[in-house]
Design a protein around this motif. Structure first.
Motif, mmCIF file in Angstrom:
data_model
loop_
_atom_site.group_PDB
_atom_site.id
_atom_site.type_symbol
_atom_site.label_atom_id
_atom_site.label_comp_id
_atom_site.label_asym_id
_atom_site.label_seq_id
_atom_site.Cartn_x
_atom_site.Cartn_y
_atom_site.Cartn_z
ATOM 1 N N ASP A 1 -83.565 73.629 14.211
ATOM 2 C CA ASP A 1 -82.752 74.108 13.085
ATOM 3 C C ASP A 1 -82.894 75.612 12.897
ATOM 4 N N ALA A 2 -84.119 76.090 13.032
ATOM 5 C CA ALA A 2 -84.358 77.526 12.858
ATOM 6 C C ALA A 2 -83.685 78.334 13.957
ATOM 7 N N TYR A 3 -83.775 77.860 15.204
ATOM 8 C CA TYR A 3 -83.136 78.576 16.312
ATOM 9 C C TYR A 3 -81.621 78.565 16.163
ATOM 10 N N ALA A 4 -81.066 77.415 15.745
ATOM 11 C CA ALA A 4 -79.615 77.330 15.554
ATOM 12 C C ALA A 4 -79.163 78.284 14.452
ATOM 13 N N SER A 5 -79.935 78.383 13.375
ATOM 14 C CA SER A 5 -79.609 79.302 12.286
ATOM 15 C C SER A 5 -79.739 80.757 12.747
ATOM 16 N N ALA A 6 -80.732 81.000 13.601
ATOM 17 C CA ALA A 6 -80.918 82.354 14.131
ATOM 18 C C ALA A 6 -79.716 82.767 14.966
ATOM 19 N N LEU A 7 -79.230 81.852 15.804
ATOM 20 C CA LEU A 7 -78.060 82.159 16.629
ATOM 21 C C LEU A 7 -76.853 82.484 15.761
ATOM 22 N N GLU A 8 -76.686 81.716 14.703
ATOM 23 C CA GLU A 8 -75.561 81.960 13.793
ATOM 24 C C GLU A 8 -75.694 83.325 13.124
ATOM 25 N N ALA A 9 -76.897 83.658 12.698
ATOM 26 C CA ALA A 9 -77.124 84.943 12.026
ATOM 27 C C ALA A 9 -76.935 86.116 12.980
ATOM 28 N N MET A 10 -77.329 85.924 14.243
ATOM 29 C CA MET A 10 -77.203 87.010 15.227
ATOM 30 C C MET A 10 -75.762 87.214 15.670
ATOM 31 N N GLY A 11 -74.964 86.168 15.608
ATOM 32 C CA GLY A 11 -73.554 86.313 15.953
ATOM 33 C C GLY A 11 -73.304 86.793 17.364
ATOM 34 N N GLY A 12 -74.135 86.368 18.287
ATOM 35 C CA GLY A 12 -73.936 86.772 19.674
ATOM 36 C C GLY A 12 -74.473 88.139 20.018
ATOM 37 N N GLN A 13 -75.110 88.794 19.064
ATOM 38 C CA GLN A 13 -75.645 90.134 19.289
ATOM 39 C C GLN A 13 -77.067 90.072 19.845
ATOM 40 N N GLY A 14 -77.752 91.238 19.876
ATOM 41 C CA GLY A 14 -79.072 91.376 20.482
ATOM 42 C C GLY A 14 -80.042 90.265 20.150
ATOM 43 N N GLY A 15 -80.618 89.665 21.182
ATOM 44 C CA GLY A 15 -81.602 88.616 21.004
ATOM 45 C C GLY A 15 -81.036 87.215 21.059
ATOM 46 N N SER A 16 -79.719 87.073 20.987
ATOM 47 C CA SER A 16 -79.129 85.734 20.954
ATOM 48 C C SER A 16 -79.345 84.982 22.266
ATOM 49 N N ASP A 17 -79.320 85.674 23.390
ATOM 50 C CA ASP A 17 -79.567 85.008 24.681
ATOM 51 C C ASP A 17 -80.978 84.431 24.729
ATOM 52 N N ARG A 18 -81.925 85.189 24.223
ATOM 53 C CA ARG A 18 -83.323 84.731 24.204
ATOM 54 C C ARG A 18 -83.460 83.482 23.323
ATOM 55 N N VAL A 19 -82.830 83.510 22.171
ATOM 56 C CA VAL A 19 -82.916 82.375 21.251
ATOM 57 C C VAL A 19 -82.221 81.141 21.847
ATOM 58 N N GLN A 20 -81.114 81.374 22.507
ATOM 59 C CA GLN A 20 -80.402 80.254 23.136
ATOM 60 C C GLN A 20 -81.274 79.594 24.198
ATOM 61 N N MET A 21 -82.017 80.383 24.957
ATOM 62 C CA MET A 21 -82.930 79.826 25.951
ATOM 63 C C MET A 21 -84.017 78.974 25.291
ATOM 64 N N LYS A 22 -84.534 79.454 24.158
ATOM 65 C CA LYS A 22 -85.554 78.682 23.447
ATOM 66 C C LYS A 22 -84.986 77.360 22.951
ATOM 67 N N LEU A 23 -83.767 77.403 22.449
ATOM 68 C CA LEU A 23 -83.131 76.179 21.954
ATOM 69 C C LEU A 23 -82.841 75.211 23.097
ATOM 70 N N ASP A 24 -82.379 75.743 24.223
ATOM 71 C CA ASP A 24 -82.101 74.895 25.392
ATOM 72 C C ASP A 24 -83.379 74.229 25.894
ATOM 73 N N ASP A 25 -84.486 74.967 25.898
ATOM 74 C CA ASP A 25 -85.765 74.393 26.331
ATOM 75 C C ASP A 25 -86.179 73.243 25.421
ATOM 76 N N LEU A 26 -85.971 73.403 24.132
ATOM 77 C CA LEU A 26 -86.321 72.326 23.195
ATOM 78 C C LEU A 26 -85.443 71.097 23.433
ATOM 79 N N ASN A 27 -84.169 71.315 23.658
ATOM 80 C CA ASN A 27 -83.255 70.201 23.871
ATOM 81 C C ASN A 27 -83.592 69.440 25.145
ATOM 82 N N ARG A 28 -84.067 70.139 26.159
ATOM 83 C CA ARG A 28 -84.440 69.477 27.407
ATOM 84 C C ARG A 28 -85.697 68.633 27.225
ATOM 85 N N GLN A 29 -86.557 69.064 26.301
ATOM 86 C CA GLN A 29 -87.792 68.322 26.051
ATOM 87 C C GLN A 29 -87.545 67.000 25.336
ATOM 88 N N SER A 30 -86.437 66.903 24.601
ATOM 89 C CA SER A 30 -86.183 65.704 23.812
ATOM 90 C C SER A 30 -85.450 64.628 24.625
#
Length: 216
Positions: free
Chosen positions: A187-216
């Motif tokens: 939830d926090a990573y998804a909210s972070a992506l929304e707040a970043m709006g595709g700007q700096g750091g969003s790629d890094r956060v997306q990778m973190k979210l993808d890693d979590l989704n793969r773990q589940s």
């Protein structure tokens, strides 16, 4: 009578001259003070300009020598100039950035305690609100690395400016992930992506979210 009139005229002229002198003195004093103030102001401005140039020079040397991790830079030069900024310009933004630079060096050296100490000096007495927020975000990263999750969560519980909401939410995700609170982290990573709006750091956060989704 003529002598009396002449004497009266002479007295009148003398009185006028004396009165003129009495009137002129305050004017002269005001002018002198005004000129003195102008000279003092210009000297102060010149002093400020010289000091600003000196601080700027130290800052440029410090930044220019900062190691990037590729084997370049000179940590000794960074420390020398950072310490000069802190000593000579205490309480200024330059001193704040010097503490940030020393904290970065400490992280690169693996000295997280020193890094946290340097960052807290900025957080506790920031020259600007922007410096406070930057230092606090970096402090949270250090606290997470130290596994000081409660302390990190406390720092993140503060109010953040809109421009830094994304980074703060990302770090909230990192704290939740470290606690193995997977849903909260997502939830926090998804909210972070929304707040970043595709700007700096969003790629890094997306990778973190993808890693979590793969773990589940």
């Amino acid at each position: 009578m003529a002598d009396y009139i002449r004497d009266e005229e002479e007295q009148s002229r003398a009185s006028g001259a004396t009165g003129g002198r009495k009137t002129a003195w305050p004017t002269v004093v005001v002018i002198v003070l005004a000129v003195g103030s102008m000279i003092g102001w210009r000297q102060w401005q010149q002093h400020q300009s010289v000091e600003a140039g000196k601080a700027s020079g130290l800052y440029e040397k410090m930044i220019g020598a900062m190691p990037t991790g590729a084997g370049d830079g000179d940590a000794g030069v960074v420390k020398t100039n950072a310490e000069a900024l802190i000593d000579q310009f205490a309480g200024s933004s330059y001193a704040g950035y010097a503490h940030l630079a020393l904290a970065k060096l400490a992280v690169q050296d693996g000295d997280l305690d020193e890094a946290a100490s340097q960052l807290r000096l900025v957080v506790d007495k920031p020259a600007t609100k922007e410096l406070e927020h930057v230092a606090r975000l970096r402090l949270v990263r250090v606290l997470i690395a130290q596994n000081e999750l409660d302390a990190a969560g406390k720092e993140l519980g503060r109010t953040w400016p809109e421009a830094m909401q994304g980074q703060a939410l990302e770090l909230k995700g990192d704290v939740a992930k470290a606690r193995q609170q997977w849903d909260e982290a997502r939830d926090a990573y998804a909210s972070a992506l929304e707040a970043m709006g595709g700007q700096g750091g969003s790629d890094r956060v997306q990778m973190k979210l993808d890693d979590l989704n793969r773990q589940s």
